[in-house]
Design a protein around this motif. Structure first.
Motif, PDB file in Angstrom:
ATOM      1  N   PHE A  35       0.898  -1.147   0.000  1.00 15.44           N
ATOM      2  CA  PHE A  35       0.000   0.000   0.000  1.00 15.44           C
ATOM      3  C   PHE A  35       0.943   1.203   0.000  1.00 15.44           C
ATOM      4  O   PHE A  35       1.335   1.704   1.052  1.00 15.44           O
ATOM      5  CB  PHE A  35      -0.937  -0.038   1.204  1.00 15.44           C
ATOM      6  CG  PHE A  35      -1.741  -1.310   1.241  1.00 15.44           C
ATOM      7  CD1 PHE A  35      -2.868  -1.451   0.448  1.00 15.44           C
ATOM      8  CD2 PHE A  35      -1.346  -2.386   2.027  1.00 15.44           C
ATOM      9  CE1 PHE A  35      -3.598  -2.636   0.454  1.00 15.44           C
ATOM     10  CE2 PHE A  35      -2.063  -3.569   2.043  1.00 15.44           C
ATOM     11  CZ  PHE A  35      -3.192  -3.691   1.255  1.00 15.44           C
ATOM     12  N   ALA A  36       1.336   1.598  -1.223  1.00 16.27           N
ATOM     13  CA  ALA A  36       2.417   2.561  -1.412  1.00 16.27           C
ATOM     14  C   ALA A  36       1.880   3.972  -1.528  1.00 16.27           C
ATOM     15  O   ALA A  36       0.776   4.203  -2.021  1.00 16.27           O
ATOM     16  CB  ALA A  36       3.217   2.189  -2.656  1.00 16.27           C
ATOM     17  N   GLY A 143       8.275  -3.604  11.697  1.00 17.62           N
ATOM     18  CA  GLY A 143       7.177  -4.508  11.417  1.00 17.62           C
ATOM     19  C   GLY A 143       7.087  -5.648  12.401  1.00 17.62           C
ATOM     20  O   GLY A 143       7.710  -5.629  13.461  1.00 17.62           O
ATOM     21  N   ALA A 144       6.304  -6.650  12.009  1.00 23.59           N
ATOM     22  CA  ALA A 144       6.087  -7.822  12.863  1.00 23.59           C
ATOM     23  C   ALA A 144       5.800  -9.038  12.000  1.00 23.59           C
ATOM     24  O   ALA A 144       5.231  -8.919  10.907  1.00 23.59           O
ATOM     25  CB  ALA A 144       4.935  -7.580  13.825  1.00 23.59           C
ATOM     26  N   ASN A 145       6.190 -10.213  12.498  1.00 23.12           N
ATOM     27  CA  ASN A 145       5.888 -11.497  11.879  1.00 23.12           C
ATOM     28  C   ASN A 145       5.053 -12.316  12.848  1.00 23.12           C
ATOM     29  O   ASN A 145       5.409 -12.445  14.018  1.00 23.12           O
ATOM     30  CB  ASN A 145       7.168 -12.283  11.568  1.00 23.12           C
ATOM     31  CG  ASN A 145       8.023 -11.609  10.519  1.00 23.12           C
ATOM     32  OD1 ASN A 145       7.510 -10.980   9.606  1.00 23.12           O
ATOM     33  ND2 ASN A 145       9.334 -11.744  10.650  1.00 23.12           N
ATOM     34  N   ALA A 146       3.959 -12.868  12.356  1.00 20.35           N
ATOM     35  CA  ALA A 146       3.138 -13.791  13.137  1.00 20.35           C
ATOM     36  C   ALA A 146       3.216 -15.152  12.454  1.00 20.35           C
ATOM     37  O   ALA A 146       2.825 -15.292  11.284  1.00 20.35           O
ATOM     38  CB  ALA A 146       1.694 -13.301  13.205  1.00 20.35           C
ATOM     39  N   ARG A 157       4.665  -4.772   7.612  1.00 22.32           N
ATOM     40  CA  ARG A 157       5.860  -3.933   7.689  1.00 22.32           C
ATOM     41  C   ARG A 157       5.552  -2.541   7.145  1.00 22.32           C
ATOM     42  O   ARG A 157       4.807  -2.386   6.191  1.00 22.32           O
ATOM     43  CB  ARG A 157       6.973  -4.562   6.862  1.00 22.32           C
ATOM     44  CG  ARG A 157       8.281  -3.801   6.884  1.00 22.32           C
ATOM     45  CD  ARG A 157       9.330  -4.457   6.022  1.00 22.32           C
ATOM     46  NE  ARG A 157       9.754  -5.731   6.583  1.00 22.32           N
ATOM     47  CZ  ARG A 157      10.566  -6.574   5.961  1.00 22.32           C
ATOM     48  NH1 ARG A 157      11.047  -6.289   4.763  1.00 22.32           N
ATOM     49  NH2 ARG A 157      10.911  -7.711   6.539  1.00 22.32           N
ATOM     50  N   TYR A 158       6.173  -1.538   7.792  1.00 25.10           N
ATOM     51  CA  TYR A 158       6.070  -0.160   7.304  1.00 25.10           C
ATOM     52  C   TYR A 158       7.465   0.344   6.966  1.00 25.10           C
ATOM     53  O   TYR A 158       8.405   0.154   7.740  1.00 25.10           O
ATOM     54  CB  TYR A 158       5.433   0.763   8.347  1.00 25.10           C
ATOM     55  CG  TYR A 158       5.399   2.197   7.900  1.00 25.10           C
ATOM     56  CD1 TYR A 158       4.543   2.606   6.875  1.00 25.10           C
ATOM     57  CD2 TYR A 158       6.251   3.131   8.462  1.00 25.10           C
ATOM     58  CE1 TYR A 158       4.531   3.915   6.441  1.00 25.10           C
ATOM     59  CE2 TYR A 158       6.247   4.447   8.042  1.00 25.10           C
ATOM     60  CZ  TYR A 158       5.383   4.833   7.020  1.00 25.10           C
ATOM     61  OH  TYR A 158       5.376   6.123   6.574  1.00 25.10           O
ATOM     62  N   SER A 178       6.771   5.906   1.084  1.00 29.46           N
ATOM     63  CA  SER A 178       6.097   5.473   2.309  1.00 29.46           C
ATOM     64  C   SER A 178       5.260   4.259   1.942  1.00 29.46           C
ATOM     65  O   SER A 178       4.324   4.376   1.149  1.00 29.46           O
ATOM     66  CB  SER A 178       5.209   6.607   2.832  1.00 29.46           C
ATOM     67  OG  SER A 178       4.419   6.160   3.904  1.00 29.46           O
ATOM     68  N   ILE A 179       5.594   3.093   2.494  1.00 29.21           N
ATOM     69  CA  ILE A 179       4.934   1.854   2.081  1.00 29.21           C
ATOM     70  C   ILE A 179       4.529   1.030   3.294  1.00 29.21           C
ATOM     71  O   ILE A 179       5.340   0.745   4.172  1.00 29.21           O
ATOM     72  CB  ILE A 179       5.855   0.989   1.185  1.00 29.21           C
ATOM     73  CG1 ILE A 179       6.285   1.769  -0.061  1.00 29.21           C
ATOM     74  CG2 ILE A 179       5.174  -0.294   0.763  1.00 29.21           C
ATOM     75  CD1 ILE A 179       7.690   2.165  -0.034  1.00 29.21           C
ATOM     76  N   LEU A 180       3.262   0.626   3.320  1.00 25.62           N
ATOM     77  CA  LEU A 180       2.775  -0.363   4.274  1.00 25.62           C
ATOM     78  C   LEU A 180       2.618  -1.661   3.494  1.00 25.62           C
ATOM     79  O   LEU A 180       1.950  -1.683   2.457  1.00 25.62           O
ATOM     80  CB  LEU A 180       1.430   0.066   4.871  1.00 25.62           C
ATOM     81  CG  LEU A 180       0.820  -0.896   5.881  1.00 25.62           C
ATOM     82  CD1 LEU A 180       1.691  -0.989   7.128  1.00 25.62           C
ATOM     83  CD2 LEU A 180      -0.593  -0.467   6.243  1.00 25.62           C
ATOM     84  N   SER A 181       3.266  -2.726   3.946  1.00 22.38           N
ATOM     85  CA  SER A 181       3.245  -4.011   3.248  1.00 22.38           C
ATOM     86  C   SER A 181       2.598  -5.075   4.114  1.00 22.38           C
ATOM     87  O   SER A 181       2.835  -5.132   5.319  1.00 22.38           O
ATOM     88  CB  SER A 181       4.665  -4.464   2.894  1.00 22.38           C
ATOM     89  OG  SER A 181       5.295  -3.522   2.075  1.00 22.38           O
ATOM     90  N   LEU A 182       1.800  -5.917   3.476  1.00 20.59           N
ATOM     91  CA  LEU A 182       1.177  -7.062   4.141  1.00 20.59           C
ATOM     92  C   LEU A 182       1.380  -8.271   3.247  1.00 20.59           C
ATOM     93  O   LEU A 182       1.012  -8.246   2.068  1.00 20.59           O
ATOM     94  CB  LEU A 182      -0.315  -6.815   4.361  1.00 20.59           C
ATOM     95  CG  LEU A 182      -1.107  -7.953   4.986  1.00 20.59           C
ATOM     96  CD1 LEU A 182      -0.595  -8.256   6.394  1.00 20.59           C
ATOM     97  CD2 LEU A 182      -2.589  -7.629   5.008  1.00 20.59           C
TER      98      LEU A 182
END
Length: 191
Positions: A35-36, A143-146, A157-158, A178-182
């Protein structure tokens, strides 16, 4: 082109050095959605795109992993023009160098710098913008990993870019990625 060679040599040497030093070395694939957007002095809208990459996980100790990656990332932003929407498309090879803090067994927090090399910069309909976009980007990730299983994880991750990617002369336009990644990652094998 020399920047690309430098990045690849650095990553190759780091992978090689890590493989010789550490006994637990995982190699895997990751993919997902970006989500860039850009931060700066323009009125932009988010652009949804994809990324695909390779990573290795190197166990430093019981609490930390080091995870160098190489990722093909489609980025950019949308800008509402007078009569239509302009879609700015940026393609990067990104090299995140992430450190994962294993605070819980199935959940890791991650952080680290990211280096990016621009492959393509254009407005939709193939108007080339590479001459007015910097070839190199640098930012920071958090970010975080589940973990769903021992090998499969979901990653959020941001990334905030620190470099003004506008390289156009005679303008005060300041834009930073600026990127939010999933996405998901999967460990293919362990050495």
């Amino acid at each position: 082109m020399s920047n690309l060679k430098i990045v690849f040599v650095f990553v190759f040497l780091f992978f090689l050095n890590s493989n010789l030093i550490y006994s637990q070395y995982n190699f895997g694939l990751k993919s997902g959605l970006n989500f860039a957007n850009v931060k700066g002095n323009i009125d932009e809208k988010t652009k949804t795109s994809v990324y695909l990459g390779l990573y290795s996980k190197i166990k430093l100790n019981e609490m930390f992993n080091f995870q160098p990656e190489i990722v093909y990332s489609k980025q950019g932003y949308n800008l509402k023009g007078i009569s239509n929407k302009l879609r700015y498309n940026f393609d990067y090879i990104n090299v995140p160098l992430m450190f994962a803090f294993k605070d819980l067994e199935n959940f890791h927090l991650e952080f680290g710098p990211q280096f990016g090399l621009l492959l393509k910069s254009e407005i939709k309909d193939n108007l080339d913008l590479k001459k007015v976009t910097t070839n190199f980007d640098f930012g920071f990730n958090i970010g975080a990993n589940a973990f769903v299983t021992k090998k499969l994880f979901i990653n959020l991750r941001y990334n905030l870019g620190f470099i003004n990617i506008n390289n156009e002369d005679n303008t005060d336009l300041n834009i930073r990625n600026s990127i939010l990644s999933l996405g998901v990652g999967y460990d293919l094998f362990k050495i």
